[in-house]
Write a protein that holds these residues in place. Structure first.
Motif, PDB file in Angstrom:
ATOM      1  N   ALA A  35       0.808  -1.079  -0.006  1.00 45.00           N
ATOM      2  CA  ALA A  35       0.014   0.094  -0.042  1.00 45.00           C
ATOM      3  C   ALA A  35       0.818   1.414   0.197  1.00 45.00           C
ATOM      4  O   ALA A  35       0.714   2.207  -0.530  1.00 45.00           O
ATOM      5  CB  ALA A  35      -0.926  -0.082   1.114  1.00 45.00           C
ATOM      6  N   ALA A  36       2.017   1.166   0.648  1.00 39.24           N
ATOM      7  CA  ALA A  36       3.000   2.212   0.787  1.00 39.24           C
ATOM      8  C   ALA A  36       3.801   2.602  -0.381  1.00 39.24           C
ATOM      9  O   ALA A  36       4.486   3.524  -0.528  1.00 39.24           O
ATOM     10  CB  ALA A  36       3.612   2.358   2.082  1.00 39.24           C
ATOM     11  N   HIS A  37       4.124   1.465  -1.095  1.00 40.38           N
ATOM     12  CA  HIS A  37       5.116   1.313  -2.221  1.00 40.38           C
ATOM     13  C   HIS A  37       4.604   2.020  -3.562  1.00 40.38           C
ATOM     14  O   HIS A  37       3.368   1.840  -3.798  1.00 40.38           O
ATOM     15  CB  HIS A  37       5.360  -0.103  -2.523  1.00 40.38           C
ATOM     16  CG  HIS A  37       6.492  -0.450  -3.402  1.00 40.38           C
ATOM     17  ND1 HIS A  37       6.187  -0.370  -5.043  1.00 40.38           N
ATOM     18  CD2 HIS A  37       7.844  -0.339  -3.320  1.00 40.38           C
ATOM     19  CE1 HIS A  37       7.365  -0.519  -5.495  1.00 40.38           C
ATOM     20  NE2 HIS A  37       8.313  -0.746  -4.437  1.00 40.38           N
ATOM     21  N   ASP A  38       5.400   2.833  -4.162  1.00 42.08           N
ATOM     22  CA  ASP A  38       4.829   3.535  -5.539  1.00 42.08           C
ATOM     23  C   ASP A  38       4.973   2.042  -6.332  1.00 42.08           C
ATOM     24  O   ASP A  38       6.176   1.653  -6.513  1.00 42.08           O
ATOM     25  CB  ASP A  38       5.892   4.344  -5.725  1.00 42.08           C
ATOM     26  CG  ASP A  38       5.796   5.694  -4.881  1.00 42.08           C
ATOM     27  OD1 ASP A  38       4.810   5.805  -4.392  1.00 42.08           O
ATOM     28  OD2 ASP A  38       6.865   6.366  -4.646  1.00 42.08           O
ATOM     29  N   ASN A  39       4.053   2.129  -7.119  1.00 39.74           N
ATOM     30  CA  ASN A  39       4.017   0.961  -8.279  1.00 39.74           C
ATOM     31  C   ASN A  39       4.564   1.800  -9.567  1.00 39.74           C
ATOM     32  O   ASN A  39       3.821   2.466 -10.166  1.00 39.74           O
ATOM     33  CB  ASN A  39       2.549   0.690  -8.257  1.00 39.74           C
ATOM     34  CG  ASN A  39       2.367  -0.694  -9.204  1.00 39.74           C
ATOM     35  OD1 ASN A  39       3.509  -1.294  -9.699  1.00 39.74           O
ATOM     36  ND2 ASN A  39       1.250  -0.875  -9.737  1.00 39.74           N
ATOM     37  N   ILE A  40       5.558   1.248  -9.946  1.00 42.89           N
ATOM     38  CA  ILE A  40       6.396   1.661 -11.119  1.00 42.89           C
ATOM     39  C   ILE A  40       6.590   0.514 -11.958  1.00 42.89           C
ATOM     40  O   ILE A  40       6.724  -0.624 -11.641  1.00 42.89           O
ATOM     41  CB  ILE A  40       7.736   2.546 -10.749  1.00 42.89           C
ATOM     42  CG1 ILE A  40       8.660   1.412 -10.097  1.00 42.89           C
ATOM     43  CG2 ILE A  40       7.625   3.518  -9.951  1.00 42.89           C
ATOM     44  CD1 ILE A  40      10.119   1.885  -9.921  1.00 42.89           C
ATOM     45  N   ALA A  41       6.879   0.818 -13.337  1.00 39.12           N
ATOM     46  CA  ALA A  41       6.929  -0.128 -14.307  1.00 39.12           C
ATOM     47  C   ALA A  41       8.354  -0.646 -14.142  1.00 39.12           C
ATOM     48  O   ALA A  41       9.392   0.177 -14.058  1.00 39.12           O
ATOM     49  CB  ALA A  41       7.012   0.490 -15.810  1.00 39.12           C
TER      50      ALA A  41
END
Length: 71
Positions: A35-41
């Protein structure tokens, strides 16, 4: 996202094995990390490594701050 989830799992399981969290908290640590993590490619090795490192830092903080050199 898989790299981050795996990293959070490794940190949480190690915290459990060290007696810092209960077994039933493992999934909570993973969920809160995601939830806290930035979802990046993750389109490069550097991006995968950054996702892994970021998730390990977040999970370690949630587990009490010690990741045992698992960065």
């Amino acid at each position: 996202m898989s790299a981050a989830m795996n990293a959070a799992d490794e940190i949480a399981v190690n915290a459990f094995l060290d007696g810092k969290i209960a077994f039933c908290q493992i999934w909570e640590i993973i969920e809160q990390t995601m939830a806290a993590h930035d979802n990046i490619a993750c389109d490069s090795f550097d991006a995968v490594f950054e996702a892994d490192s970021s998730a390990r830092r977040i999970a370690a903080a949630l587990c009490g701050g010690d990741a045992h050199g698992l960065f």
